[in-house]
Each structure stands twice: as C-alpha cells, then as structure tokens.
Design an enzyme around this catalytic site. Structure first.
Site, short mmCIF file in Angstrom:
data_model
loop_
_atom_site.label_atom_id
_atom_site.label_comp_id
_atom_site.label_asym_id
_atom_site.label_seq_id
_atom_site.Cartn_x
_atom_site.Cartn_y
_atom_site.Cartn_z
N ASP A 15 -6.93 -5.57 6.97
CA ASP A 15 -7.59 -6.40 7.98
C ASP A 15 -6.56 -7.17 8.79
OD1 ASP A 15 -10.38 -5.96 6.87
OD2 ASP A 15 -9.38 -6.85 5.14
N TYR A 208 -3.98 3.16 -3.93
CA TYR A 208 -4.71 2.34 -4.88
C TYR A 208 -4.39 2.91 -6.27
CZ TYR A 208 -6.96 1.31 -0.40
OH TYR A 208 -7.19 0.99 0.91
N GLN A 263 6.16 -5.08 8.54
CA GLN A 263 5.52 -3.90 9.13
C GLN A 263 6.55 -3.01 9.82
OE1 GLN A 263 2.30 -5.04 11.76
NE2 GLN A 263 0.75 -4.51 10.25
N ARG A 279 -2.52 4.69 2.43
CA ARG A 279 -3.89 4.33 2.07
C ARG A 279 -4.49 3.48 3.19
NH1 ARG A 279 -2.61 -0.75 -2.06
NH2 ARG A 279 -3.10 -2.33 -0.48
N GLY A 280 -5.81 3.30 3.16
CA GLY A 280 -6.42 2.39 4.13
C GLY A 280 -6.29 2.89 5.55
N GLU A 281 -6.64 2.03 6.50
CA GLU A 281 -6.74 2.55 7.86
C GLU A 281 -5.51 2.31 8.73
OE1 GLU A 281 -9.28 0.43 11.21
OE2 GLU A 281 -10.36 0.63 9.35
N ASP A 282 -4.72 1.32 8.40
CA ASP A 282 -3.54 1.09 9.24
C ASP A 282 -2.40 2.04 8.87
OD1 ASP A 282 -2.21 -0.45 11.35
OD2 ASP A 282 -0.81 -0.90 9.73
N SER A 283 -2.12 2.15 7.58
CA SER A 283 -0.96 2.97 7.20
C SER A 283 -1.20 4.45 7.46
CB SER A 283 -0.58 2.73 5.74
OG SER A 283 -1.68 2.92 4.89
#
Ligand code: TRH
Length: 383
Positions: A15, A208, A263, A279-283
């Site tokens: 986020d 994760y 970052q 993982r997730g949406e940014d990486s």
C-alpha cells in the site's frame, strides 16, 4: 497542481510502496503532493529522507492530521484527491473543503479552476488484469450523503490495456532499461550490499510462505550449477529460516539475507538478478520492468479471488504452459502432491526462452500511457 493522496496501510508494504511511487512519480512531473498515511514507518527504509521532507515535491503527513481543522486551515486546497485502494478520506477533511471557500492559490494554478470548491476526486483501485477492469475504469460514483453530497468520485483502475488506467512507470524508466547492468555494475552493487558474489547464478526471493519453497531449495542445492539466493527481509527470510534454520550453504546454494533495501536498491536488485521471485502488486510490476524471468507470489485473499487474478495476469503476459504450472504450484493452487515437473521452468536453459517470451508484452506495456500520465490528463480535463 497540488494533490492529496490518502493511504491506509492494511498489511505488508504494497500500500505504502505503491502510494510512494505514485507520489514521487507525480512530483517528478512538476506536481506537488501531500501524502497522508496512517503508518509511514516502512518509508524509513523504503525511501530514506521521505519523512524528513527531503524528496522535492512530496510531503508525508500523518493521517490523523487530515482531521485537524487548524492544520487544514493553514494549507492551500488541493486540485486533486486520490483515495488509494478504497480507503475513505476522513469526513472532517471532506467537510472542511465542502464548507470553506477555497481561495485561489497562485502557487498552484495558472488560472483558477472552474469550480474552486470541488477537487477532482479519484478512487485508485488495486492492479488487476481481469476483464472487469476495462469495464469499471473511469466510472463515476456520485457522493450521496455527507458534506460532499452531490460531488462525485471517479474510479481509476490501473491495468494492462489501453482501456485501463495503465501502470506505474516513472519518467525515463524505459530509457534506463535499455542499459543492461554488466558484470562490473552488478559486482559494485553486490559489494555495496556485502554480498560476496563470485559469478554464481543470482536469484532474489521476495515472497510470503510459498508451499513449494522447500522443494525449490532442494532443487537448487542438488543442482550442479552454483546459485546465490538473495533473500529479502521479513516474511521471505522467515520462510527460508523455517526450512534451513541457520544454514547459509546447502549443497550448491548459498543464502544471503539482505537488509531492508530502499525502493531504488530493490529495483536494482531485480535488474541485477537472473531470476526474481516477487510478491504483491508493486514488486511484480518492477520485476516485469526489470525484464528478467520472474515468479509471482500473488497476495492471497480469503475468498480465493487471487486465483482468477493470477490466471488473468498469466494470460495477459502470454506465459508458457510450464511457467503457468510453476506459478500455480508456487501459489499453492495445484492439487498436492505437486509434480516435480512443476519446477522445470526454472532450469537455466528454459529461462532463456522464458525471458525472450516476456519481451513482446513488456515492450507493449512500456509503450502504453503510464498511470501518472493518465491521472494528470484526467485531472487537467476535469478540474
Ligand atoms: O508487501 P507486499 O506483499 O504488499 C501487498 C500487496 O501490495 C497486495 O497487493 C496488497 O493488497 C497488500 O500488500 C495489502 O508486496 P508489494 O506490493 O510488492 O510491495 C512491496 C514493496 O516493498 C515494494 O514497493 C518494494 C518494497 N520493498 C523495498 O523497497 N525494499 C525491500 O527490501 C523489500 C523487501 C521491499
């Protein structure tokens, strides 16, 4: 223009990671951003200097202050509001704007906007490649109650096609990506991180708790090819510890536990490795830009909505059957026992084809209008 971006940290780093990238991206285009966030702690390592206002054009502010009327009274009104990922902007903040006459602020607008009272109000959604994104992008949602009754918000959906809001891609990135880091640049980068790289294949691990992690570590350990596995801080490091304990060498694989990276360094890491687990949406997006084969551990949702999201993404990327199988296995979406062939796509020989298979989709996405370009255009047209 002046922007207010609101971010609530649900869990993990995505986020704030996305909101920070968006804030600096807009600032790089001459915009001014106030980022209101309820937990800015990750910015200490993600963007050193962010909390000390050392990044031009971006001010990080505590969420709670957005309800302090004296604080707000001393601030110019923004042209645009972004509520990220469905977080609701505090009522007091909305009420303050709705009830106070907004003076023309010469520092932020060449000419007064047609309606001084109403900001361009954007609800920025999560990234997905699913078909609903095209249908919902740009929809208006009238505010039906509260102090801003009668105003409206616009849904902005990032995405992978021209009919969506596009992807986060800062100015100049496409040009930077033309220059592949050579061995010397990689060595200097890893030296600075204290990683004793000696030419082994390099894998980064940000995940994760993937069910296939023990099998991956076994495969790397048994392989004739030496590997250096660079494990990111937090859950990935804990997951590897749970399998290997304190062991830092197992067969052919050497393990390095990285500190939390900024970052900027995280992006460099993805560029410098031969294969990235993200993982997730940014990486996942950064891995795509990095241009190396990557395996995505998608953020798991209670209702299994992530399974369809993963399939849509793989379809969009035109992944091969072997890469799709690997992803389903990595994400625990295959029936157990998982066939040993699920890891086949990771073989170095298979990765050459994988990397070149990624190229067309990546090239198309690099040419598409990015998210900030589209947000700016929308804001200019609607202010
Ligand atoms: O941390 P995440 O799992 O965040 C998730 C996802 O965004 C998910 O979609 C969301 O619903 C959930 O949070 C609440 O993964 P993500 O999105 O890749 O964000 C990680 C951020 O952390 C990214 O901006 C990169 C950054 N990062 C660093 O800058 N340095 C590091 O050392 C590490 C490990 C991460």
């Amino acid at each position: 223009m002046l922007w207010d971006i609101f971010c609530r940290v649900v869990d993990n780093f995505g986020d704030i990671g996305v909101c920070w990238r968006l804030s600096t991206d807009l600032a790089a285009r001459g915009q001014e951003v106030r980022l209101w966030v309820d937990d800015a702690s990750a910015l200490r390592w993600m963007a050193p200097g962010a909390l000390e206002s050392q990044w031009p054009g971006v001010r990080v502010l505590p969420w709670d202050q957005s309800s302090h009327l004296e604080t707000l009274a001393a601030m110019p009104a923004a042209a645009c509001w972004i509520e990220a990922f469905g977080c609701d902007i505090p009522q007091a903040f909305v009420a303050h704007r709705a009830q106070s006459p907004v003076p023309h602020d010469p520092a932020h607008a060449a000419a007064p906007p047609p309606d001084l009272q109403r900001p361009v109000w954007i609800n920025l959604e999560y990234l997905s490649a699913e078909p609903y994104v095209e249908r919902c992008h740009g929809l208006q949602s009238p505010v039906s109650h509260g102090p801003a009754k009668g105003w409206s918000k616009t849904f902005f959906y990032p995405g992978f096609t021209a009919k969506t809001g596009g992807l986060l891609r800062e100015p100049g990135l496409a040009d930077q990506l033309q220059i592949e880091p050579d061995a010397t640049a990689r060595e200097a980068f890893f030296n600075a991180l204290g990683v004793p790289w000696q030419g082994e294949q390099l894998l980064s691990l940000f995940c994760y708790e993937p069910p296939l992690l023990p099998a991956l570590l076994e495969q790397l350990a048994a392989s004739p090819q030496p590997t250096r596995l660079l494990v990111t801080q937090g859950r990935a490091a804990q997951a590897v510890h749970a399998v290997l304990g304190t062991q830092q060498q197992r067969g052919s694989v050497a393990i390095d536990y990285l500190p939390y990276l900024s970052q900027t360094d995280f992006d460099r890491l993805l560029r410098a490795c031969d294969l990235n687990f993200v993982r997730g949406e940014d990486s996942v997006l950064r891995a795509l830009w990095a241009g190396k084969p990557f395996v995505w551990h998608i953020y798991p949702q209670q209702d299994m909505a992530h399974a369809a999201k993963l399939e849509a993404f793989m379809e969009q990327m035109h992944f091969s059957a072997a890469v799709r199988t690997l992803h389903r296995a990595w994400n625990g979406l295959l029936a157990t026992p998982v066939p040993a062939s699920a890891l086949e796509a990771l073989q170095p020989t298979a990765r050459v084809q994988w990397q070149s298979d990624l190229r067309p989709a990546r090239t198309r996405l690099l040419e598409m209008d990015d998210l900030s370009t589209q947000l700016l255009q929308f804001a200019m047209e609607n202010r």
